[in-house]
Scaffold this active site. Sequence first.
Site, short mmCIF file in Angstrom:
data_model
loop_
_atom_site.label_atom_id
_atom_site.label_comp_id
_atom_site.label_asym_id
_atom_site.label_seq_id
_atom_site.Cartn_x
_atom_site.Cartn_y
_atom_site.Cartn_z
N GLU A 24 30.71 -27.65 -10.98
CA GLU A 24 30.08 -26.35 -11.21
C GLU A 24 28.98 -26.45 -12.27
O GLU A 24 27.97 -25.76 -12.18
CB GLU A 24 31.14 -25.33 -11.65
CG GLU A 24 32.11 -24.93 -10.56
CD GLU A 24 31.47 -24.05 -9.52
OE1 GLU A 24 31.74 -22.85 -9.48
OE2 GLU A 24 30.66 -24.57 -8.71
N THR A 82 22.00 -17.44 -7.62
CA THR A 82 22.92 -17.15 -8.72
C THR A 82 22.17 -17.03 -10.04
O THR A 82 22.50 -16.17 -10.87
CB THR A 82 23.98 -18.27 -8.82
OG1 THR A 82 24.69 -18.33 -7.59
CG2 THR A 82 24.95 -18.00 -9.96
#
Length: 317
Positions: free
Chosen positions: A132, A185
Site C-alpha cells: 500500500e 485516490t
Amino acid sequence: MEVSEYIKVFAPATVANVCCGFDVLGFALEQPGDEVWVRRKDAPGITISAIRGISGLSQNPEENVVGVVAQKMLAELQVSFGLDMQLHKGMPVGSGLGSSAASSAAAAYAVNELLGKPFTTEELVPFAMEGERLASGSAHADNVAPSLLGGFVLVRSYDPLDVVPLGVPVELYCSVVHPQVELKTSLARSILKKDIPLQKGIRQWGNLAALMAGLLKADYALIGRSLHDEIFEPERSFLIPLFKQAKQAALDAGALGAGISGSGPSIFALSATEQVAFDVRTAIEQVYLSSGIDLHAYVSQVPEQGARVIQQPTLHA
C-alpha cells in the site's frame, strides 16, 4: 520424485472507511479479488513472470506491490533462494475497492504459505501494508487487513500497529456498484480538510462507536443509524457522478446505509438480507444506466474468511 513448489492464493476486494470509520475500518467482500501465484526458484531475488487481467502494471518487482511485499518477507526471514510470481488481476485499479490491497494481501499470504507459515495471518498485515505504501504513498491497513483476515477489521492504532479483527458478528450483505469513471485516490485525499470542527468530530466518533455496538449486538437499526459520514463524504461526494441519487435509491430500496467505498468512485450499501441487497444493486444500477454511465455491480455477503489458498503445491513423479 520432483517437487513442484508453488502456491496459488486469492485475496478479496474490500470496502474501507465504511462511512464513519475513515482509515480505521474496513470489511471484506466475497468478490471480486486478485490471485497471486508464487513458485520457488533457486536463483535469489524476485521475478514477476506474468501479469494478467490488466495492462500497464510494471513487472519490475521494485515497482509492483506483489514484488515489494515478497521482498520484505524474504529479507525478514533471510531466505537465500528466490521466488517467481504471477499476478492475475480480477478487479480494476482505482475502483475504491482495495485493488492494490488485494494484490498485496494475496502476495503476503501466498509467500507465507509457500514458506511453511512462519507468520500468523495477523502478522502478515505490516508486510502487505508495504504494498500500500508503494501504491498510494501511505502504509494504511484498512484494506489489507480485512483482505487478509476477512470480516470486519478495526485499526485501533498505527503507532504501534493494533489491528482488531471483528469477524462477522451479524449477517450482512453488501451491494457494490462501480461506475466507470476515473477518480484518483490522490485527488480524493487531497481535497480533505486537515482540521475537523469539534462538533462534527463528536458526531463522527459517536457513529463509529455505535456502529461497533450495532455489529456486536446484531442490532440492524443501530447499524443503519450509524452508517453516516459526518466529515468526509460531504467533501468527496461531488467527485462521483450521481452519488446522492444513487445513495438515496439504495436507501429507498431498503439498504441499512450506503456510502463511498474507500476513495471512490465505487458506492457500497449494506443490507440485512440477500434479496434486499439485490434490490439495492438494481436500484443503483438504474440511476447510472438511465444516465448512460457504464458500471460493474456485485452483491456479496460479508465473508468470515479473507485470503485463502485456491491451489495447493503438487507432486510430480
